[in-house]
Write an enzyme that holds these catalytic residues in place. Structure first.
Site, short mmCIF file in Angstrom:
data_model
loop_
_atom_site.label_atom_id
_atom_site.label_comp_id
_atom_site.label_asym_id
_atom_site.label_seq_id
_atom_site.Cartn_x
_atom_site.Cartn_y
_atom_site.Cartn_z
CB CYS A 171 -9.63 54.13 15.20
SG CYS A 171 -8.15 54.59 16.13
CG HIS B 298 -8.98 49.53 15.86
ND1 HIS B 298 -8.91 49.85 14.52
CD2 HIS B 298 -8.20 50.42 16.50
CE1 HIS B 298 -8.08 50.88 14.37
NE2 HIS B 298 -7.64 51.25 15.56
CD GLU C 67 -10.96 47.28 12.91
OE1 GLU C 67 -11.92 47.65 13.64
OE2 GLU C 67 -10.00 48.03 12.62
#
Lengths: 256, 226
Positions: free
Chosen positions: B80, B200, B202
């Protein structure tokens, strides 16, 4: 292109997920971490946890829940309910929440928005607003706070615009009239606000059948919807809901 | 050892949790002095403001270490805003960045043609799940035609985005994947072993976890990549 988001909402009281109708008569649904994992596996796009616990002592349970959820699921989730200061926000974000939602406290102390945005960024700060139809207000809707128990003199549209000016990254509009009734979302206020603000708008309150989601995502101009009763009572699975939306021309995430 | 840089903002817990679940040894480092000598990959997660992130990286002494790491073409994954600071410059806060990959970070608001975006329906920030279109490999060697970063990941898989500024590189060879939101932008950039993802991973479910695993598995060795 960007998909529309289906978000499951979990109200947490004393460490358990509950569900009410128009903010009354809460029934226990289950354990928040287990439910989060189940919805994650079923392909939910995001989750929201609202801490509706009355007492301050029980608030620490929420941090433990957030940490446990973050250990087990890898999609964004937000937390709201009783957040009053930057320290509260920091703790929740550090423990794994993607966004936090400000509601009642922001109405009474709007500069909490500015402070939150300055320290953590707009993308972390969501405005939650509970609205009731009221023809005396310019937009036709009044803002209520404290779980719908206290009235204000705020017009829903002007409050939304003010919050966006202060930097919120997203707005969740919850219709008190519709909440828990499963009779459909309030497409009128959702559309009014979505038309006027540059940030994403999430419709909340009243989702009972997949058709309701189609309505509010198309006519209502929402970028995302919150659902609760539809899935907590096992009436529909996320797969059924997403398939229905996809069949009706709404782009949703299916590759989970 | 995988080192996650903590510059004091944002949610590093999730990246940490993913890498722990993949069973790699991982450490969160709060200062450049804490980066262990057996670090094989660096993860640079970032949220919020690009200029603020650069300021914090400078103040905490991370910049010289990162610049050397980049010069050595050592494995580095920016996420990001962490991807945005890999470029030369960011319009957000008007700051010079790490200049690992030539390019700049631009504003959606200034660059999306709003006459086509009717009724405020192209919202800012770009928030949610969007398709990541993998670019054909730039390898001259035809025997390998898939970038190992995408190993096992179908083309057009959706990942989770939340940003108001987007990546723009000078050399199209440094765009590994694109995404459309009002305009087409680079959603993954890369030069050698230095990779940046605007989304993202994750927070992108199983495909995001796989992408992180691919980076950690395939970008530590000696082979040339896409």
């Amino acid at each position: 292109m960007l998909k529309k988001r289906i978000i499951v909402c979990l109200d947490v009281r004393d460490g358990k997920v509950t569900k009410g109708i128009k903010f009354k008569n809460n029934k226990i649904i289950g354990n928040p971490v287990e439910l989060a994992i189940e919805y994650y596996r079923q392909g939910v796009d995001e989750l929201v946890f609202y801490d509706i616990t009355a007492s301050i002592e029980q608030r620490n349970i929420m941090i433990d829940i957030v940490r446990e959820v973050a250990n087990n699921i890898f999609i964004p989730f937000s937390v709201g309910g009783g957040i009053k200061n930057v320290e509260d926000i920091n703790r929740l974000l550090l423990n794994g929440a993607e966004k936090i939602s400000l509601n009642s406290f922001a109405v009474q102390n709007p500069d909490i928005i500015d402070r939150g945005v300055k320290q953590f960024g707009s993308q972390c700060i969501v405005l939650g607003m509970d609205v009731l139809a009221d023809i005396r207000m310019p937009s036709g809707y009044r803002v209520l706070i404290k779980g719908g128990q206290e009235t204000t003199n705020l017009d829903a549209l002007s409050w939304a615009k003010e919050a966006v000016d202060r930097g919120v990254g997203e707005i969740v509009i919850n219709s008190i009239d519709a909440d828990g009734t499963q009779q459909g979302y309030d497409c009128v206020i959702t559309h009014k606000i979505s038309h006027e603000v540059l940030v994403p708008v999430v419709a909340s309150g009243g989702g009972g059948k997949p058709e309701h989601l189609v309505q509010v995502l198309q006519k209502g101009g929402a970028q995302a919807v919150l659902i609760a009763s539809m899935v907590h009572y096992g009436t529909y699975t996320l797969q059924e809901i997403k398939q229905f939306l996809s069949n009706n021309g709404i782009e949703v995430r299916l590759d989970y | 050892m995988i080192s996650i840089i903590n510059y004091g903002a944002g949610n590093i817990a999730s990246v940490n949790n993913v890498i722990l679940s993949l069973k790699y040894p991982v450490a969160i480092v709060n200062s450049y002095k804490d980066i262990s000598s057996d670090t094989t990959s660096i993860i640079l997660p970032g949220v919020g403001d690009g200029a603020y992130m650069m300021k914090q990286l400078h103040e905490r002494g991370f910049v010289p270490y990162l610049q050397q790491w980049i010069k050595n073409d050592s494995p580095l994954l920016g996420i990001c805003v962490g991807a945005q600071v890999l470029l030369s410059f960011t319009e957000e806060g008007k700051s010079l960045c790490l200049d690992a990959i030539p390019g700049s970070c631009k504003s959606f608001q200034k660059n999306i043609d709003r006459t086509q975006a009717n009724n405020n329906q192209i919202k800012i920030p770009h928030m949610g799940w969007n398709e990541v279109v993998q670019q054909a490999s730039n390898q001259h060697d035809n025997s390998k035609n898939t970038c190992p970063l995408f190993s096992g990941i179908p083309n057009r898989t959706t990942f989770y985005f939340v940003h108001s500024y987007y990546l723009s590189v000078i050399d199209s060879m440094h765009t590994l994947a694109t995404t459309k939101y009002g305009l087409e932008f680079s959603s993954i950039i890369g030069k050698g072993k230095i990779i940046g993802t605007q989304f993202h991973p994750e927070k992108s479910g199983k495909w995001g976890i796989l992408l992180i695993d691919n980076f950690l598995k395939y970008y530590s060795g000696e082979q040339t990549l896409c």
